[in-house]
Design a protein around this motif. Sequence first.
Motif, mmCIF file in Angstrom:
data_model
loop_
_atom_site.group_PDB
_atom_site.id
_atom_site.type_symbol
_atom_site.label_atom_id
_atom_site.label_comp_id
_atom_site.label_asym_id
_atom_site.label_seq_id
_atom_site.Cartn_x
_atom_site.Cartn_y
_atom_site.Cartn_z
ATOM 1 N N ALA A 40 0.732 -1.199 0.118
ATOM 2 C CA ALA A 40 -0.150 -0.063 -0.042
ATOM 3 C C ALA A 40 0.891 1.133 -0.048
ATOM 4 O O ALA A 40 2.008 1.271 0.509
ATOM 5 C CB ALA A 40 -0.865 0.013 1.197
ATOM 6 N N THR A 41 0.229 2.199 -0.562
ATOM 7 C CA THR A 41 1.097 3.544 -0.504
ATOM 8 C C THR A 41 0.242 4.458 0.512
ATOM 9 O O THR A 41 -0.853 4.626 0.439
ATOM 10 C CB THR A 41 0.879 4.304 -2.006
ATOM 11 N N TYR A 42 1.146 4.850 1.515
ATOM 12 C CA TYR A 42 0.498 5.766 2.480
ATOM 13 C C TYR A 42 0.581 7.338 2.430
ATOM 14 O O TYR A 42 1.633 7.686 1.749
ATOM 15 C CB TYR A 42 1.003 5.379 3.776
ATOM 16 N N GLU A 43 -0.389 8.056 2.746
ATOM 17 C CA GLU A 43 -0.345 9.443 2.664
ATOM 18 C C GLU A 43 0.499 10.174 3.757
ATOM 19 O O GLU A 43 0.822 9.349 4.864
ATOM 20 C CB GLU A 43 -1.737 9.969 2.923
ATOM 21 N N GLN A 44 1.088 10.967 3.443
ATOM 22 C CA GLN A 44 2.042 11.905 4.539
ATOM 23 C C GLN A 44 1.163 11.780 5.844
ATOM 24 O O GLN A 44 0.420 12.447 5.964
ATOM 25 C CB GLN A 44 2.487 13.149 3.964
ATOM 26 N N GLY A 45 2.048 11.350 6.886
ATOM 27 C CA GLY A 45 1.583 11.536 8.465
ATOM 28 C C GLY A 45 0.655 10.305 8.763
ATOM 29 O O GLY A 45 0.572 10.320 9.984
ATOM 30 N N VAL A 46 0.473 9.626 7.939
ATOM 31 C CA VAL A 46 -0.282 8.330 8.411
ATOM 32 C C VAL A 46 0.827 7.082 8.572
ATOM 33 O O VAL A 46 1.637 6.866 7.809
ATOM 34 C CB VAL A 46 -1.104 7.692 7.170
ATOM 35 N N GLU A 47 0.771 6.635 9.768
ATOM 36 C CA GLU A 47 1.763 5.467 10.086
ATOM 37 C C GLU A 47 1.387 4.197 9.630
ATOM 38 O O GLU A 47 0.446 3.519 10.039
ATOM 39 C CB GLU A 47 1.698 5.543 11.499
ATOM 40 N N LYS A 48 2.260 3.591 8.750
ATOM 41 C CA LYS A 48 1.992 2.505 8.089
ATOM 42 C C LYS A 48 2.053 1.278 8.986
ATOM 43 O O LYS A 48 1.516 0.237 8.965
ATOM 44 C CB LYS A 48 3.104 2.431 7.025
ATOM 45 N N ASP A 49 3.067 1.195 9.864
ATOM 46 C CA ASP A 49 3.075 0.157 11.080
ATOM 47 C C ASP A 49 1.682 0.144 11.992
ATOM 48 O O ASP A 49 1.532 -0.722 12.273
ATOM 49 C CB ASP A 49 4.288 0.422 11.904
ATOM 50 N N LYS A 50 1.082 1.049 12.029
ATOM 51 C CA LYS A 50 -0.082 1.234 12.801
ATOM 52 C C LYS A 50 -1.362 0.828 11.877
ATOM 53 O O LYS A 50 -2.219 0.336 12.619
ATOM 54 C CB LYS A 50 -0.465 2.716 13.444
ATOM 55 N N PHE A 51 -1.407 1.324 10.857
ATOM 56 C CA PHE A 51 -2.573 0.880 9.935
ATOM 57 C C PHE A 51 -2.124 0.078 8.965
ATOM 58 O O PHE A 51 -1.486 0.545 7.984
ATOM 59 C CB PHE A 51 -3.172 2.191 9.451
ATOM 60 N N LEU A 52 -2.043 -1.130 8.877
ATOM 61 C CA LEU A 52 -1.655 -2.244 8.231
ATOM 62 C C LEU A 52 -2.826 -2.678 7.165
ATOM 63 O O LEU A 52 -4.046 -2.982 7.389
ATOM 64 C CB LEU A 52 -1.321 -3.580 8.878
ATOM 65 N N ILE A 53 -2.491 -2.303 5.959
ATOM 66 C CA ILE A 53 -3.303 -2.815 4.774
ATOM 67 C C ILE A 53 -2.645 -3.782 3.921
ATOM 68 O O ILE A 53 -1.674 -4.046 3.663
ATOM 69 C CB ILE A 53 -3.228 -1.450 3.705
ATOM 70 N N ASN A 54 -3.793 -4.475 3.722
ATOM 71 C CA ASN A 54 -3.472 -5.872 2.764
ATOM 72 C C ASN A 54 -4.759 -6.022 1.678
ATOM 73 O O ASN A 54 -5.807 -5.803 1.928
ATOM 74 C CB ASN A 54 -3.654 -7.120 3.825
ATOM 75 N N HIS A 55 -4.182 -6.074 0.582
ATOM 76 C CA HIS A 55 -5.011 -6.276 -0.805
ATOM 77 C C HIS A 55 -4.628 -7.495 -1.377
ATOM 78 O O HIS A 55 -4.035 -7.292 -2.518
ATOM 79 C CB HIS A 55 -4.734 -4.905 -1.654
ATOM 80 N N ALA A 56 -5.047 -8.728 -0.752
ATOM 81 C CA ALA A 56 -4.558 -9.952 -1.271
ATOM 82 C C ALA A 56 -5.251 -10.512 -2.459
ATOM 83 O O ALA A 56 -4.891 -11.369 -3.298
ATOM 84 C CB ALA A 56 -4.442 -11.076 -0.411
ATOM 85 N N SER A 57 -6.425 -10.039 -2.953
ATOM 86 C CA SER A 57 -7.285 -10.423 -3.979
ATOM 87 C C SER A 57 -7.775 -9.181 -4.701
ATOM 88 O O SER A 57 -7.975 -8.057 -3.906
ATOM 89 C CB SER A 57 -8.428 -11.333 -3.356
ATOM 90 N N LEU A 58 -8.541 -9.315 -5.955
ATOM 91 C CA LEU A 58 -9.280 -8.341 -6.572
ATOM 92 C C LEU A 58 -10.481 -7.803 -6.010
ATOM 93 O O LEU A 58 -11.048 -6.809 -6.427
ATOM 94 C CB LEU A 58 -9.155 -8.680 -8.188
#
Lengths: 114, 115
Positions: A56-74
Amino acid sequence: GAVVSQHPSRVICKSGTSVKIECRSLDFQATTMFWYRQFPKQSLMLMATSNEGSKATYEQGVEKDKFLINHASLTLSTLTVTSAHPEDSSFYICSAGDWNSPLHFGNGTRLTVT
Amino acid sequence: KQEVTQIPAALSVPEGENLVLNCSFTDSAIYNLQWFRQDPGKGLTSLLLIQSSQREQTSGRLNASLDKSSGRSTLYIAASQPGDSATYLCAAPADRGSTLGRLYFGRGTQLTVWP
C-alpha cells in the motif's frame, strides 16, 4: 444494490487491541482500493492507496505500521488498526474502483476505542 | 498539495428553494471533479462527475458546473425537498492529471431542507 461492502459497520474495542476492517467489491474486480478516515464534523482524509498484489501507498503523516493494509485479492482489502488508542476512534471508509469503473464507497465503519 | 474548500458549511432552507453550493480547489490541473452526498453515519453516494473537458453535468434536479481556470465548482439543486437533507461533499483528485485515484475532499455543506 451496494457494490462495495464494508464490515463491520460498528466496532468497539479496548485500548491496546487490534481491529480489522474489511472492504469487498461485490460485482467487479478492484485493482485499487482507497482508505479514508473521517473525524466528527471533519472531511474525509485519505489515508492510503491499496493496490492488489503490492504494498500500500500511505499518505504523509499516516503511520504504516499502525494502519496495516492488505489487498491480497481483486475483491478484498483489509485495514488493521494495530494497538488501537482512543484517538484512533473515527469513521473509516473505503472506496474501490478500477480504471474502467467509477469509484464506489462502502458504508463505513465506526470505530470506538475505549 | 490540493486543497478543497466548501462554502457555506451549513445551509437551512424551506422546501422548494433553489440552492447553490460552492466548492473551490487550489490545483487546477485536474482531470475531473466530483460531488458526493453523505447521509449521517453512512458512506458516500456519487452524485455527479465532471470531466475537465466539460463545463457542467446534470442529473435530475442537480446541476454541477466546473471552471478550472478559477478553481471553482458549483452544485445547483433545483426545487429542494426534505429528502435532499444531507451533507454534500466536493472532491478533487490528489494526483495531478489523475483520472481515477486519490481524492481530496472539502469539509462539506450540511444541508437541511424543512417542509
